[in-house]
Design an enzyme around this catalytic site. Structure first.
Site, PDB file in Angstrom:
ATOM      1  N   GLU A 133       0.821  -1.218   0.000  1.00  0.00           N
ATOM      2  CA  GLU A 133       0.000   0.000   0.000  1.00  0.00           C
ATOM      3  C   GLU A 133       0.853   1.266   0.000  1.00  0.00           C
ATOM      4  O   GLU A 133       0.512   2.254  -0.662  1.00  0.00           O
ATOM      5  CB  GLU A 133      -0.976  -0.012   1.172  1.00  0.00           C
ATOM      6  CG  GLU A 133      -1.920  -1.201   1.221  1.00  0.00           C
ATOM      7  CD  GLU A 133      -2.766  -1.440  -0.033  1.00  0.00           C
ATOM      8  OE1 GLU A 133      -2.814  -0.584  -0.935  1.00  0.00           O
ATOM      9  OE2 GLU A 133      -3.391  -2.508  -0.120  1.00  0.00           O
ATOM     10  N   ILE A 134       1.970   1.265   0.706  1.00  0.00           N
ATOM     11  CA  ILE A 134       2.856   2.435   0.679  1.00  0.00           C
ATOM     12  C   ILE A 134       3.449   2.609  -0.714  1.00  0.00           C
ATOM     13  O   ILE A 134       3.575   3.737  -1.206  1.00  0.00           O
ATOM     14  CB  ILE A 134       3.929   2.347   1.783  1.00  0.00           C
ATOM     15  CG1 ILE A 134       3.258   2.524   3.163  1.00  0.00           C
ATOM     16  CG2 ILE A 134       5.024   3.394   1.577  1.00  0.00           C
ATOM     17  CD1 ILE A 134       4.164   2.245   4.347  1.00  0.00           C
TER      18      ILE A 134
END
Length: 164
Positions: A133-134
């Site tokens: 997700e980052i």
């Protein structure tokens, strides 16, 4: 809490870095709630604001039913040398997965929906989800982590699914 439309690969917005959240208000909490419902409907275990076309650094994870975590402006503080491989996919490219190598342990610094700064250590699948997700917040789509050949095969599978 309406469902938001998920943008699909190869939408160029998936490759754009997201902006830092600077306002912690009811609108941010509403967006986080919408992301949760959208992710559940997709279905998925993680989603970012960029997945719904909003370029903000906001992540919602639900790795176990009812265990919802929201991360505002998350960054990796520390990573392990040890790596693991895990099958990944995206709500923006449904039906296609591939194995990706990631760090086995990470420390994530982030803010909650009220703006309080927090730190979380994660291992295994949880660590993989944070990195995935980052990456998306940084404009790195999960396919970018694959070799050229594996990426081309994944895209071909997705195109076949879209035509079906």
């Amino acid at each position: 809490m309406p469902l938001r439309p998920v943008i699909r690969f190869p939408d160029p917005r998936l490759k754009e870095p997201a902006a830092l959240v600077t306002v912690f208000d009811a609108a941010l909490r509403g967006l986080a709630a919408d992301l949760l419902e959208t992710m559940r409907a997709a279905p998925g275990v993680g989603i970012t604001a960029p997945h719904v076309g909003i370029p903000l650094r906001l992540v919602v994870l639900e790795l176990e039913p009812g265990a919802v975590r929201t991360y505002v402006n998350p960054v990796l503080d520390r990573i392990s040398r040890e790596t693991i491989c895990h099958v990944e996919g995206s709500v923006s490219m449904p039906g296609v997965t591939a194995e990706i190598e990631r760090f086995a342990q990470v420390t994530v610094r982030y803010r909650d929906l009220d703006g309080a700064e927090l730190i979380e250590e994660a291992t295994g699948f949880h660590a993989v989800c944070h990195q995935h997700e980052i990456d998306q917040l940084d404009g790195v789509f999960w396919l970018d982590r694959l070799s050229r050949l594996k990426r081309e095969r994944a895209i071909a599978r997705y195109e076949k699914l879209r035509r079906a």
